[in-house]
Motif scaffolding. Structure first.
Motif, PDB file in Angstrom:
ATOM      1  N   TYR A  32       0.818  -1.198   0.000  1.00  0.00           N
ATOM      2  CA  TYR A  32       0.000   0.000   0.000  1.00  0.00           C
ATOM      3  C   TYR A  32       0.855   1.253   0.000  1.00  0.00           C
ATOM      4  O   TYR A  32       1.887   1.314   0.678  1.00  0.00           O
ATOM      5  CB  TYR A  32      -0.901   0.026   1.238  1.00  0.00           C
ATOM      6  CG  TYR A  32      -2.061  -0.930   1.157  1.00  0.00           C
ATOM      7  CD1 TYR A  32      -1.885  -2.284   1.389  1.00  0.00           C
ATOM      8  CD2 TYR A  32      -3.326  -0.469   0.826  1.00  0.00           C
ATOM      9  CE1 TYR A  32      -2.949  -3.163   1.287  1.00  0.00           C
ATOM     10  CE2 TYR A  32      -4.398  -1.337   0.729  1.00  0.00           C
ATOM     11  CZ  TYR A  32      -4.198  -2.685   0.961  1.00  0.00           C
ATOM     12  OH  TYR A  32      -5.253  -3.536   0.858  1.00  0.00           O
ATOM     13  N   ALA A  33       0.408   2.244  -0.749  1.00  0.00           N
ATOM     14  CA  ALA A  33       0.969   3.574  -0.602  1.00  0.00           C
ATOM     15  C   ALA A  33       0.456   4.146   0.714  1.00  0.00           C
ATOM     16  O   ALA A  33      -0.677   3.880   1.118  1.00  0.00           O
ATOM     17  CB  ALA A  33       0.526   4.463  -1.757  1.00  0.00           C
ATOM     18  N   SER A  52       5.310   5.810  -1.888  1.00  0.00           N
ATOM     19  CA  SER A  52       4.811   4.652  -2.614  1.00  0.00           C
ATOM     20  C   SER A  52       5.126   3.367  -1.843  1.00  0.00           C
ATOM     21  O   SER A  52       5.892   3.373  -0.883  1.00  0.00           O
ATOM     22  CB  SER A  52       5.427   4.597  -4.010  1.00  0.00           C
ATOM     23  OG  SER A  52       6.846   4.516  -3.915  1.00  0.00           O
ATOM     24  N   TRP A  53       4.560   2.254  -2.316  1.00  0.00           N
ATOM     25  CA  TRP A  53       4.594   1.042  -1.495  1.00  0.00           C
ATOM     26  C   TRP A  53       5.977   0.473  -1.274  1.00  0.00           C
ATOM     27  O   TRP A  53       6.214  -0.196  -0.271  1.00  0.00           O
ATOM     28  CB  TRP A  53       3.634  -0.019  -2.059  1.00  0.00           C
ATOM     29  CG  TRP A  53       4.025  -0.590  -3.380  1.00  0.00           C
ATOM     30  CD1 TRP A  53       3.819  -0.028  -4.603  1.00  0.00           C
ATOM     31  CD2 TRP A  53       4.646  -1.848  -3.629  1.00  0.00           C
ATOM     32  NE1 TRP A  53       4.300  -0.855  -5.585  1.00  0.00           N
ATOM     33  CE2 TRP A  53       4.798  -1.979  -5.013  1.00  0.00           C
ATOM     34  CE3 TRP A  53       5.090  -2.889  -2.800  1.00  0.00           C
ATOM     35  CZ2 TRP A  53       5.371  -3.092  -5.601  1.00  0.00           C
ATOM     36  CZ3 TRP A  53       5.656  -4.004  -3.372  1.00  0.00           C
ATOM     37  CH2 TRP A  53       5.807  -4.091  -4.764  1.00  0.00           C
ATOM     38  N   ASN A  57       8.948   6.374  -4.608  1.00  0.00           N
ATOM     39  CA  ASN A  57       8.385   7.700  -4.867  1.00  0.00           C
ATOM     40  C   ASN A  57       7.906   8.355  -3.578  1.00  0.00           C
ATOM     41  O   ASN A  57       7.274   7.710  -2.740  1.00  0.00           O
ATOM     42  CB  ASN A  57       7.205   7.596  -5.835  1.00  0.00           C
ATOM     43  CG  ASN A  57       7.626   7.080  -7.183  1.00  0.00           C
ATOM     44  OD1 ASN A  57       8.656   7.481  -7.706  1.00  0.00           O
ATOM     45  ND2 ASN A  57       6.853   6.174  -7.752  1.00  0.00           N
ATOM     46  N   THR A  58       8.219   9.633  -3.430  1.00  0.00           N
ATOM     47  CA  THR A  58       7.683  10.428  -2.334  1.00  0.00           C
ATOM     48  C   THR A  58       7.178  11.755  -2.887  1.00  0.00           C
ATOM     49  O   THR A  58       7.691  12.246  -3.905  1.00  0.00           O
ATOM     50  CB  THR A  58       8.731  10.715  -1.245  1.00  0.00           C
ATOM     51  OG1 THR A  58       9.847  11.377  -1.827  1.00  0.00           O
ATOM     52  CG2 THR A  58       9.196   9.432  -0.580  1.00  0.00           C
ATOM     53  N   ASP A  59       6.185  12.312  -2.240  1.00  0.00           N
ATOM     54  CA  ASP A  59       5.629  13.603  -2.622  1.00  0.00           C
ATOM     55  C   ASP A  59       5.342  14.407  -1.360  1.00  0.00           C
ATOM     56  O   ASP A  59       4.967  13.834  -0.327  1.00  0.00           O
ATOM     57  CB  ASP A  59       4.342  13.434  -3.430  1.00  0.00           C
ATOM     58  CG  ASP A  59       4.604  13.003  -4.867  1.00  0.00           C
ATOM     59  OD1 ASP A  59       4.540  11.797  -5.134  1.00  0.00           O
ATOM     60  OD2 ASP A  59       4.907  13.892  -5.683  1.00  0.00           O
ATOM     61  N   TYR A 102      -1.495   4.712  -5.601  1.00  0.00           N
ATOM     62  CA  TYR A 102      -0.798   5.921  -5.166  1.00  0.00           C
ATOM     63  C   TYR A 102      -1.574   7.185  -5.543  1.00  0.00           C
ATOM     64  O   TYR A 102      -1.706   8.103  -4.736  1.00  0.00           O
ATOM     65  CB  TYR A 102       0.594   5.947  -5.797  1.00  0.00           C
ATOM     66  CG  TYR A 102       1.542   6.961  -5.224  1.00  0.00           C
ATOM     67  CD1 TYR A 102       2.079   7.972  -6.026  1.00  0.00           C
ATOM     68  CD2 TYR A 102       1.930   6.933  -3.883  1.00  0.00           C
ATOM     69  CE1 TYR A 102       2.956   8.901  -5.514  1.00  0.00           C
ATOM     70  CE2 TYR A 102       2.805   7.856  -3.360  1.00  0.00           C
ATOM     71  CZ  TYR A 102       3.334   8.839  -4.178  1.00  0.00           C
ATOM     72  OH  TYR A 102       4.204   9.769  -3.656  1.00  0.00           O
TER      73      TYR A 102
END
Length: 123
Positions: A32-33, A52-53, A57-59, A102
């Motif tokens: 899971y994200a 992200s899982w 990725n990060t935001d 995501y």
């Protein structure tokens, strides 16, 4: 039953730091994200950070970039939010969220939400 249990909130002085944790039970966290959202008094809920899982990725919302950092430990089914250089405007109830997609999580349409924990930045 899926539960997201948050910890690490509280009162901190401006310029201080807090580390939030969110442990997921009832789901395999690594699939899971995960993310964090917040809601300040009189305002709508807003996105803060997501990962992200597998953590590739990060935001972040622009206002926390360079000060907040999201990470995860899938072996412990836990996601973290390290908050540094806190400001009074960061005062809010912070929520952990999870979704298998995501993009859904970024849009605040996650399937699973924590109970929310107050973070107060004040001298």
């Amino acid at each position: 039953q899926v539960k997201l249990v948050e910890s690490g909130g509280g009162l901190v002085q401006p310029g201080g730091s807090l580390r939030r944790s969110c442990e997921a039970t009832g789901l395999t966290c690594g699939r899971y994200a995960m993310g964090w959202f917040r809601q300040a008094p009189g305002k709508s809920r807003e996105f803060v950070a997501a990962i992200s899982w597998i953590g590739v990725n990060t935001d972040y919302v622009d206002s926390v970039k360079g000060r907040f950092s999201i990470s995860r430990d899938n072996s412990k089914n836990t996601v973290f939010l390290q908050m540094n250089s806190l400001k009074s405007e960061n005062t809010a109830v912070y929520y952990c969220a999870a979704d298998a997609v995501y993009g859904k999580l970024l849009a605040a349409r996650g399937d699973y939400w924590g109970q929310g924990t107050q973070v107060t930045v004040s001298s």
